[in-house]
Design a protein around this motif. Structure first.
Motif, mmCIF file in Angstrom:
data_model
loop_
_atom_site.group_PDB
_atom_site.id
_atom_site.type_symbol
_atom_site.label_atom_id
_atom_site.label_comp_id
_atom_site.label_asym_id
_atom_site.label_seq_id
_atom_site.Cartn_x
_atom_site.Cartn_y
_atom_site.Cartn_z
ATOM 1 N N HIS A 101 0.935 -1.259 0.091
ATOM 2 C CA HIS A 101 -0.041 -0.067 -0.056
ATOM 3 C C HIS A 101 0.718 1.263 0.086
ATOM 4 C CE1 HIS A 101 0.927 -0.465 4.437
ATOM 5 N NE2 HIS A 101 0.803 0.515 4.629
ATOM 6 N N ASP A 102 1.903 1.281 0.608
ATOM 7 C CA ASP A 102 2.829 2.469 0.605
ATOM 8 C C ASP A 102 3.711 2.868 -0.591
ATOM 9 O OD1 ASP A 102 4.490 0.132 1.155
ATOM 10 O OD2 ASP A 102 5.683 0.966 2.458
ATOM 11 N N ILE A 103 3.708 2.131 -1.533
ATOM 12 C CA ILE A 103 4.127 2.329 -2.641
ATOM 13 C C ILE A 103 3.298 2.453 -3.929
ATOM 14 C CG2 ILE A 103 6.400 1.709 -2.141
ATOM 15 C CD1 ILE A 103 6.176 -0.931 -3.954
ATOM 16 N N VAL A 104 1.935 2.506 -3.685
ATOM 17 C CA VAL A 104 0.834 2.462 -4.798
ATOM 18 C C VAL A 104 0.967 3.546 -5.687
ATOM 19 C CG1 VAL A 104 -1.451 2.721 -5.250
ATOM 20 C CG2 VAL A 104 -0.617 0.799 -3.813
ATOM 21 N N TYR A 105 1.130 4.849 -4.783
ATOM 22 C CA TYR A 105 1.268 6.089 -5.399
ATOM 23 C C TYR A 105 2.582 6.515 -5.441
ATOM 24 C CZ TYR A 105 -3.632 6.691 -4.603
ATOM 25 O OH TYR A 105 -4.927 6.533 -4.849
ATOM 26 N N PRO A 106 3.372 7.459 -6.602
ATOM 27 C CA PRO A 106 2.529 7.742 -7.651
ATOM 28 C C PRO A 106 2.510 6.870 -8.694
ATOM 29 C CG PRO A 106 4.802 8.938 -7.722
ATOM 30 C CD PRO A 106 4.709 7.815 -6.604
ATOM 31 N N ALA A 107 3.088 5.816 -9.037
ATOM 32 C CA ALA A 107 3.317 5.235 -10.267
ATOM 33 C C ALA A 107 2.262 4.403 -10.698
ATOM 34 C CB ALA A 107 4.750 4.468 -10.313
ATOM 35 N N ILE A 108 1.640 3.683 -9.761
ATOM 36 C CA ILE A 108 0.697 2.559 -10.374
ATOM 37 C C ILE A 108 -0.596 3.037 -10.904
ATOM 38 C CG2 ILE A 108 -0.777 0.737 -9.385
ATOM 39 C CD1 ILE A 108 2.345 0.129 -9.631
ATOM 40 N N GLN A 125 5.699 -1.267 -18.534
ATOM 41 C CA GLN A 125 5.114 -0.031 -18.039
ATOM 42 C C GLN A 125 5.355 -0.054 -16.784
ATOM 43 O OE1 GLN A 125 1.117 0.418 -18.891
ATOM 44 N NE2 GLN A 125 1.364 -0.377 -21.124
ATOM 45 N N ILE A 126 5.383 -0.750 -15.805
ATOM 46 C CA ILE A 126 6.041 -0.692 -14.474
ATOM 47 C C ILE A 126 7.335 -0.319 -14.204
ATOM 48 C CG2 ILE A 126 6.150 -1.868 -12.058
ATOM 49 C CD1 ILE A 126 3.687 -3.478 -12.832
ATOM 50 N N ASN A 127 8.284 -0.895 -15.155
ATOM 51 C CA ASN A 127 9.566 -0.524 -15.073
ATOM 52 C C ASN A 127 9.748 0.890 -15.528
ATOM 53 O OD1 ASN A 127 12.368 -1.035 -14.765
ATOM 54 N ND2 ASN A 127 12.402 -3.083 -16.127
ATOM 55 N N ALA A 128 9.177 1.458 -16.615
ATOM 56 C CA ALA A 128 9.491 2.528 -17.157
ATOM 57 C C ALA A 128 8.874 3.674 -16.240
ATOM 58 C CB ALA A 128 8.705 2.771 -18.524
ATOM 59 N N ALA A 129 7.688 3.250 -15.490
ATOM 60 C CA ALA A 129 7.170 4.240 -14.537
ATOM 61 C C ALA A 129 8.187 4.518 -13.291
ATOM 62 C CB ALA A 129 5.920 3.706 -13.893
ATOM 63 N N TYR A 130 8.603 3.323 -12.728
ATOM 64 C CA TYR A 130 9.670 3.435 -11.514
ATOM 65 C C TYR A 130 10.833 4.016 -11.976
ATOM 66 C CZ TYR A 130 6.655 1.617 -8.096
ATOM 67 O OH TYR A 130 5.509 1.440 -7.068
ATOM 68 N N GLY A 131 11.257 3.919 -13.346
ATOM 69 C CA GLY A 131 12.637 4.450 -13.767
ATOM 70 C C GLY A 131 12.219 6.000 -13.995
ATOM 71 N N ALA A 132 11.187 6.686 -14.130
ATOM 72 C CA ALA A 132 11.073 7.836 -14.275
ATOM 73 C C ALA A 132 10.820 8.810 -12.778
ATOM 74 C CB ALA A 132 9.666 8.234 -14.868
ATOM 75 N N LEU A 133 10.633 7.830 -11.713
ATOM 76 C CA LEU A 133 10.576 8.570 -10.594
ATOM 77 C C LEU A 133 12.017 9.135 -9.732
ATOM 78 C CD1 LEU A 133 8.047 6.301 -8.724
ATOM 79 C CD2 LEU A 133 7.459 8.538 -9.851
ATOM 80 N N ARG A 182 -9.710 -4.296 -23.012
ATOM 81 C CA ARG A 182 -10.329 -5.663 -22.860
ATOM 82 C C ARG A 182 -9.743 -6.748 -21.848
ATOM 83 N NH1 ARG A 182 -13.223 -7.966 -28.457
ATOM 84 N NH2 ARG A 182 -14.045 -5.905 -29.289
ATOM 85 N N VAL A 183 -8.645 -6.170 -21.360
ATOM 86 C CA VAL A 183 -7.940 -6.991 -20.343
ATOM 87 C C VAL A 183 -8.227 -6.033 -18.789
ATOM 88 C CG1 VAL A 183 -5.812 -7.688 -19.257
ATOM 89 C CG2 VAL A 183 -6.403 -7.838 -21.676
ATOM 90 N N LYS A 184 -8.602 -7.020 -17.865
ATOM 91 C CA LYS A 184 -9.014 -6.157 -16.445
ATOM 92 C C LYS A 184 -7.926 -6.508 -15.691
ATOM 93 C CE LYS A 184 -12.175 -6.910 -12.521
ATOM 94 N NZ LYS A 184 -13.097 -7.691 -11.949
ATOM 95 N N VAL A 185 -7.348 -5.566 -14.922
ATOM 96 C CA VAL A 185 -6.271 -5.709 -14.136
ATOM 97 C C VAL A 185 -7.188 -5.491 -12.710
ATOM 98 C CG1 VAL A 185 -4.094 -4.723 -12.943
ATOM 99 C CG2 VAL A 185 -4.719 -4.552 -15.620
ATOM 100 N N GLN A 186 -6.661 -6.528 -11.824
ATOM 101 C CA GLN A 186 -7.480 -6.513 -10.376
ATOM 102 C C GLN A 186 -6.167 -6.199 -9.679
ATOM 103 O OE1 GLN A 186 -8.903 -10.256 -9.055
ATOM 104 N NE2 GLN A 186 -9.066 -9.407 -7.048
ATOM 105 N N LEU A 187 -6.132 -4.987 -8.873
ATOM 106 C CA LEU A 187 -5.069 -4.552 -7.960
ATOM 107 C C LEU A 187 -5.453 -4.860 -6.756
ATOM 108 C CD1 LEU A 187 -2.530 -2.843 -7.595
ATOM 109 C CD2 LEU A 187 -4.135 -0.833 -7.298
ATOM 110 N N ILE A 188 -4.285 -5.278 -5.799
ATOM 111 C CA ILE A 188 -4.415 -5.877 -4.418
ATOM 112 C C ILE A 188 -3.447 -5.015 -3.934
ATOM 113 C CG2 ILE A 188 -5.719 -7.980 -4.980
ATOM 114 C CD1 ILE A 188 -3.286 -9.567 -4.397
#
Length: 284
Positions: A101-108, A276-284, A121-127
Motif C-alpha cells: 500500500h505504501d508504494i501504490v502512489y504515484p506510479a501505479i 510499463q511498471i519498469n518505465a514508471a519507476y525509472g521515471a521517479l 479488454r484486459v481487466k487488471v485486479q489491483l490488490i
C-alpha cells in the motif's frame, strides 16, 4: 478554418500535469527532456496561450491549462481506445497485480491508466497488502505480478529502485526523543524487525506503543505524536514529517522495490504490464 491539436504534444502535456514536472514525464514517456519541452512549447504556440506557470520551482497549470487538461484526457482516452481496437491484436482476460500500500502512489495509477488504454479488454485486479503476504500469494500462484519492498531481491525478481528507509513522526513532533522509544507498526510490516535490531545495536530501549494491522490506526498514533514509524523515503503522507534526529536515532538501511512476475514463457499482456511498471519507476 478548423485547426487540429497535436495528440503527441497533448500526451506530453498530460504527463507533465500528472507527475508534476518535465523530468519525470520524460522518463515515463521514454523521451528526452528537451523533446517534452519542445512539445509543450509547440502546444502553447498552437493555441496562443500559456498553459504552464513556470514562475516557481515546481510547474503548475494556468487556469487555461486546467481547462485544456480536462479536454486532453478525454481526447487521449478516445484516441487510445480507437487505435487499440483498430490496430492491436485483441487480448482479453484478467491480470492480478499486487502492490504494497505504501508504494501504490504515484506510479501505479499512471501504469493502470496507460495499460487500460492499450488493452481495453484486459481487466487488471489491483490488490494491496504487505510484502510478506504478497509473496505468499505469489508463491501459491494467486497473483500474476507483485511489487515488494525488501532488503534484497530473490531469484527471478527485478529491482526497480533502491530507496532509503527513513524515520517519520508527527509534524514538529517530539516522540523520537522519548526513552524507551515508542514505536507503531503493523504486525506484518517487513520493516519492523530490522528497525528493532538497529535500535538494539545502538543501545536504544524501545517499546511497541501500538500493534495493529490497521494502517489508519498506525497513522493516527504517529500523527498524534504518540510514537514514531519508518517509511520508504518519498512515500510519507502530508500528516507525517521526516525526523531530523541529529544522531538521536540510528541510520536505517536502504530498501529495494522489486518486481516478480509469474511464468517465464512469453506473454504479451504480462510483458506489457511489466514494461510499463519498469518505465514508471525509472521515471521517479
Amino acid at each position: 478554418m478548423a485547426r487540429n491539436l497535436d495528440m503527441t504534444a497533448l500526451r506530453s502535456f498530460v504527463a507533465v500535469a500528472d507527475v508534476g514536472g518535465v523530468t519525470k514525464a520524460s522518463g515515463f514517456l521514454n523521451l528526452t527532456q528537451s523533446a517534452v519541452s519542445m512539445q509543450l512549447k509547440r502546444l502553447e504556440d498552437s493555441v496562443g496561450i500559456s498553459l504552464l506557470d513556470r514562475s516557481n520551482r515546481t510547474i503548475a497549470l494556468t487556469s487555461e491549462g486546467e481547462q485544456l487538461l480536462s479536454y486532453a484526457r478525454r481526447m487521449l482516452r478516445l484516441n487510445d481506445e480507437a487505435y487499440s481496437r483498430l490496430t492491436s491484436d485483441i487480448f482479453e482476460g484478467e491480470i492480478t497485480l499486487g502492490v504494497p500500500h505504501d508504494i501504490v502512489y504515484p506510479a501505479i495509477p499512471q501504469v493502470l491508466r496507460q495499460f487500460s488504454a492499450n488493452f481495453p479488454r484486459v481487466k487488471v485486479q489491483l490488490i494491496s497488502s504487505f510484502t510478506r503476504e504478497l509473496k505468499a500469494q505469489f508463491g501459491r500462484g494467486e497473483v500474476d505480478v507483485i511489487l515488494t519492498t525488501e532488503e534484497n531481491c530473490d531469484a527471478g525478481g527485478v529491482t526497480l529502485q533502491t530507496v532509503p528507509l527513513i524515520w517519520v513522526g508527527a509534524p514538529e513532533g517530539q516522540a523520537y526523543r522519548s526513552r524507551p522509544l515508542r514505536l507503531a507498526y503493523e504486525g506484518n510490516c517487513i520493516f519492523r524487525a530490522g528497525v528493532q535490531k538497529a535500535l538494539d545495536d545502538v543501545g536504544i530501549d524501545w517499546e511497541m506503543a501500538v500493534e495493529s494491522n490497521s494502517t489508519r490506526t498506525i497513522e493516527a498514533t504517529v500523527s498524534a505524536d504518540l510514537a514514531v514509524h519508518t517509511m520508504i523515503e518519498g512515500t510519507e503522507p502530508k500528516y507525517f514529517e521526516r525526523i531530523v534526529h541529529s544522531g538521536d536515532l540510528p541510520e536505517l538501511t536502504s530498501m529495494q522495490i522489486n518486481m516478480y512476475r509469474a511464468g517465464l514463457e512469453a506473454n504479451p499482456i504480462l510483458d506489457a504490464l511489466c514494461q510499463q511498471i519498469n518505465a514508471a519507476y525509472g521515471a521517479l
